[in-house]
Every structure is written in structure tokens, then in C-alpha cells.
Write a protein that holds these residues in place. Structure first.
Motif, PDB file in Angstrom:
ATOM      1  N   LEU A 108     -15.658  81.495  30.890  1.00 27.46           N
ATOM      2  CA  LEU A 108     -14.846  80.891  29.844  1.00 27.46           C
ATOM      3  C   LEU A 108     -15.449  81.049  28.451  1.00 27.46           C
ATOM      4  O   LEU A 108     -14.826  80.632  27.474  1.00 27.46           O
ATOM      5  N   LEU A 130      -6.876  82.398  22.497  1.00 23.14           N
ATOM      6  CA  LEU A 130      -7.608  81.327  23.177  1.00 23.14           C
ATOM      7  C   LEU A 130      -8.721  80.778  22.290  1.00 23.14           C
ATOM      8  O   LEU A 130      -8.916  79.556  22.197  1.00 23.14           O
ATOM      9  N   SER A 133      -7.354  78.654  19.480  1.00 24.53           N
ATOM     10  CA  SER A 133      -6.504  77.524  19.855  1.00 24.53           C
ATOM     11  C   SER A 133      -7.124  76.180  19.492  1.00 24.53           C
ATOM     12  O   SER A 133      -6.418  75.177  19.356  1.00 24.53           O
ATOM     13  N   PRO A 137     -12.987  75.138  26.246  1.00 21.63           N
ATOM     14  CA  PRO A 137     -12.777  76.181  27.269  1.00 21.63           C
ATOM     15  C   PRO A 137     -12.218  75.663  28.591  1.00 21.63           C
ATOM     16  O   PRO A 137     -11.500  76.399  29.274  1.00 21.63           O
ATOM     17  N   TYR A 140      -8.431  76.137  28.880  1.00 21.61           N
ATOM     18  CA  TYR A 140      -7.809  77.455  28.685  1.00 21.61           C
ATOM     19  C   TYR A 140      -6.755  77.750  29.737  1.00 21.61           C
ATOM     20  O   TYR A 140      -5.780  78.461  29.472  1.00 21.61           O
TER      21      TYR A 140
END
Length: 289
Positions: A108, A130, A133, A137, A140
Motif C-alpha cells: 500500500l 490514490l 485522495s 492507505p 485504498y
């Protein structure tokens, strides 16, 4: 009673892991069934259109990687990811040790996301999305699940997925159910059993095993020696079995009944990445009367 309660907990967790697989397989099957098809010379639907195939592969890939990310964020003792040659061959650049304890956070991390982009499991735009965002993690997998749903909704609006209102409702229900099953795993782990109860049972078993020879010797003499050993084996074995049931992922030192997360991921990768796409790729013609 204690062992049966522990087994009930283990069974709930195991059933939830299978329910997660089931919901993802349902999502993939629904998308492939509704995918737009091109017609052949006999004016019969045969295979996916180019746009439909791209959408099918995109959505199935996202939910498949979402499943992998979920287990990478969940502490387990059998993720199996340390066997990946892509990571092993690049250990010098790896910011974390490549072992069962660190492989989840590694996958991650920006390093792991870049490796997934190199292997084609994610696009560079998805990796950037990602990282931008702002979410931690361990969430995700929810981002990827939502992206898959948004792509599917766009496909419905554009006619790439040929369906009615019932299909849309069913697809959204499967996705929200999948989200709920994701959350159930953490809920089960957080509220499995009060620690005081486990300690009480441990004290009772230890006391029984310790006092058994003294209680048996006046009545049975030397025969109490093998009987005390048998009682110790039986009650201590039940205690260890119960602890193993309460540790379904083997992260607390009781891997006897460990749920194999690497097997779950492998099974789902085949189903989401191969089974439904290939099953719907060619539609046999309907014989004419």
C-alpha cells in the motif's frame, strides 16, 4: 462451551471472507452479462464490443485489486505476497523488509503502488489518484470499489452496459453489500470476546490440570499418573484449539486454524480476472427453427 463459542466466532469470520468473494463474483458476473455486444453476419450478438470489453476489464480489475488491498490492510500471517518476484528482485530499493509482517504496508506504500503500476495491475493515473485522495492507505480498497461503481454507472448512462433499472439496483446492492462485508471483518476482530473471559477460562484449565494429580492419587494410586497426563493433553489441547479459533488469521501466535488469505486472494483473482470475462466473451448462436 468455550470452544463452541470460539468456533462460532471463527466460522463467522470465515463465512464473511467467503461472502466477500461471493459479492465480488456477483459484481463481475452482472457486468459481463450486461456488457454491450457486437453482431456477426447473422445479426446475432456474439462478443463484447470494444468499449464494453474495456469497461468490463476495467471494473473487474478494480474490484479485484480492491480485494487485494483490503487484505493487505488487514493483519494476517499468510498473505503469500512475499513470493512475488517483482518485489523480491528489487529488495535493495524497498523501504521496508519483505516479510509477512511488512508486506501489507509495503503493497500500500508509494513503492508498492509503483510496482503494481509496472506490472499492469494499476495505471499510473490510478496510482496518482490514490496518493492524492488524502485517505490513509488502509482505505485504498474503498476508493477502488467506488471507482469501479462510478465506471459502471457511466457505462449504464452511455449504453455500454445494456440493462434496466432492476440491473442497476442489483449492481449497487452488491457493491454496498461488499462494502458492508469489508467492515464486518474489522468489527468481528474488534469485538470477538472479552479478554477477561478468556483469562478466566485459562485460569480454570490451569487449576484443573495442576490439581488433578493430587485429587486422583488417593483413589487411583500410580494409575493417576497417566490419567493426569491424559487430562492435561485433553484440556490443554482444547484450550489451544479455542485460542486458535479466536485468532483466525494467525497474527497472535496461534496459526493452527489460520484462514489462508493468500488462497482467498488467488481464488478471487481467477474468478474476477478470468472466469466471468471468458465465460461471457463468446455467446453461442441461438439455433433458428
Amino acid at each position: 462451551f468455550f470452544t463452541s463459542q470460539a468456533y462460532s466466532y471463527w466460522q463467522m469470520v470465515y463465512n464473511t471472507t467467503r461472502a466477500i468473494q461471493g459479492r465480488i463474483n456477483d459484481i463481475c458476473m452482472l457486468i459481463t452479462m450486461a456488457a454491450q455486444r457486437v453482431t456477426n453476419t447473422q445479426n446475432k450478438p456474439n462478443k463484447y464490443s470494444r468499449k464494453a470489453e474495456n469497461l468490463v476489464r476495467l471494473c473487474t480489475r478494480l474490484v479485484r485489486v480492491s480485494h487485494t488491498f483490503f487484505w493487505a490492510a488487514t493483519p494476517t500471517a499468510s498473505n503469500g505476497l512475499s513470493d512475488c518476484e517483482e518485489f523480491i528482485s528489487d529488495t535493495e530499493k524497498c523501504p521496508l523488509p519483505i516479510d509477512d509482517e511488512h508486506i501489507g504496508p509495503l503493497l500500500l506504500s508509494p513503492y508498492g503502488l509503483s510496482a503494481l503500476a509496472k506490472t499492469g495491475q494499476l495505471t499510473q493515473a490510478e496510482v496518482d489518484g490514490l496518493l492524492r485522495s488524502g485517505l490513509p492507505p488502509h482505505e485504498y480498497h474503498l476508493v477502488l470499489l467506488q471507482w469501479a461503481g462510478m465506471h459502471a454507472m457511466n457505462g449504464i448512462k452511455q449504453g455500454i452496459l445494456s440493462c434496466g433499472d432492476g440491473f442497476e439496483e442489483n449492481l449497487l446492492r452488491q457493491m454496498t453489500t461488499l462494502r458492508g462485508e469489508y467492515f464486518n471483518i474489522d468489527d468481528f476482530r474488534a469485538g470477538r470476546m472479552p479478554l477477561a473471559y478468556v483469562q478466566l477460562v485459562q485460569v480454570l484449565v490451569d487449576s484443573l490440570v495442576f490439581l488433578a494429580p493430587c485429587a486422583l492419587y488417593p483413589e487411583l494410586g500410580f494409575l493417576s499418573i497417566p490419567l493426569a497426563g491424559l487430562m492435561t493433553l485433553f484440556f490443554k489441547g482444547l484450550m489451544e484449539l479455542s485460542k486458535s479459533f479466536l485468532d483466525p488469521f494467525g497474527v497472535e501466535g496461534f496459526p493452527g486454524q489460520n484462514i489462508r488469505v493468500d488462497v482467498l486472494v488467488s481464488e478471487l483473482n481467477f474468478g474476477a480476472g478470468t472466469r466471468w470475462i471468458q465465460a461471457g466473451a463468446k455467446l453461442p448462436l441461438i439455433p433458428e427453427d
